[in-house]
Motif scaffolding. Structure first.
Motif: not given
Length: 229
Positions: A34-57
Motif C-alpha cells: 500500500a505504501a510504496m510509490s511507483r518511483e520506489e517500485v521502479d527503483k527497487l526493481l531495477r536494482l534487483l534485476i541489475s544485481r541478479g536478485h531473481d528470487s522475488p520474481l
C-alpha cells in the motif's frame, strides 16, 4: 499461432518490489504494498534485476492459452520444467482430419509442400481407418509431430526469464522462438519494467555464449550501446 495471456498476478511489479523490500523492513507485506510509490517500485526493481536478485520474481505468475502449434514445439516447451502444463489429449480427443503445422522452409518449396501435404493426407486416412480396428489411444501412434495442438501453461517470472533467454535467441528452433517472442510481448503489457530486461544474452548483456555457433548479434548490440553512450 495464437498466444493469449489469460491470467496473471495482479499488480505484478508492485508485488515483486514489496516481497523484496519485506526482507529488509519491519513492516508487513500488506503495508509495503500500500505504501510504496511507483518511483520506489521502479527503483527497487531495477536494482534487483541489475544485481541478479531473481528470487522475488517467483512470486508472480503468468498463464497463457496457446493454439496453432505443433507437437514438435510442445516437446521442447515441456523441457522448461518450472512451469505447469495442460495440453489437449490425443487419447481422448478425436484427431480425425487433424490440422497440421507447415514449416516455412517446406511452404517455400512447392515440390516439398506438395509431398508434405500428401503424406499428411495418408496419415489422416490411416488414423481414421485404424480407429475402427483398435482403441483411439493406440491409433494415435500414427499421428505426426506436425499435428496441431492446444495448451495452457503457467510460468513464474523467474522461469520466464530463463525461457526468454534461451528461446528468444536467433539460434532457437523457429517455432518455439516465435512462441517465446509472442509470450514476451504479452507479459510486457502487464509488467513492462520487469520484462524489459528479459531476452537472449546478446540483448541483455551484449554477450553470446554460443561460441563459434554465434549469429554475431552480440557484437552489433555492443557497438550500438557504445554509439548511444
Amino acid at each position: 499461432m495464437q498466444v493469449e495471456l489469460i491470467s496473471h498476478t495482479p499488480e505484478p511489479e508492485r508485488l515483486v518490489a514489496a516481497a523484496a523490500r519485506l526482507c529488509y523492513s519491519p513492516r508487513g507485506a500488506g503495508q509495503l504494498l500500500a505504501a510504496m510509490s511507483r518511483e520506489e517500485v521502479d527503483k527497487l526493481l531495477r536494482l534487483l534485476i541489475s544485481r541478479g536478485h531473481d528470487s522475488p520474481l517467483e512470486h508472480i505468475t503468468f498463464t497463457f492459452a496457446i493454439e496453432g502449434v505443433s507437437r514438435v514445439l510442445t516437446h521442447q516447451l515441456v523441457r522448461h520444467r518450472m512451469a505447469s502444463y495442460s495440453q489437449k489429449s490425443q487419447r481422448y480427443v478425436n484427431e480425425d482430419g487433424f490440422e497440421f503445422i507447415i514449416p516455412p522452409s517446406i511452404a517455400a518449396v512447392p515440390a516439398a509442400l506438395a509431398r508434405y501435404q500428401e503424406c499428411m493426407k495418408v496419415l489422416q486416412r490411416a488414423y481414421h481407418e485404424l480407429q475402427e480396428l483398435v482403441p483411439r489411444e493406440d491409433a494415435r501412434y500414427l499421428l505426426p509431430n506436425a499435428c496441431e495442438t492446444k495448451l495452457v501453461c503457467t510460468f513464474n517470472a523467474r522461469s520466464l526469464f530463463n525461457f526468454f533467454r534461451l528461446r528468444c535467441c536467433r539460434r532457437a528452433q523457429w517455432e518455439i522462438r516465435e512462441l517465446a517472442l509472442k509470450m514476451r510481448e504479452e507479459v510486457r503489457k502487464v509488467a513492462p519494467l520487469i520484462f524489459s530486461y528479459a531476452g537472449p544474452s546478446c540483448e541483455t548483456e551484449g554477450v553470446c555464449y554460443e561460441g563459434s555457433a554465434s549469429c554475431g548479434r552480440a557484437a552489433v548490440v555492443r557497438r550500438r550501446v557504445r554509439e548511444e553512450m
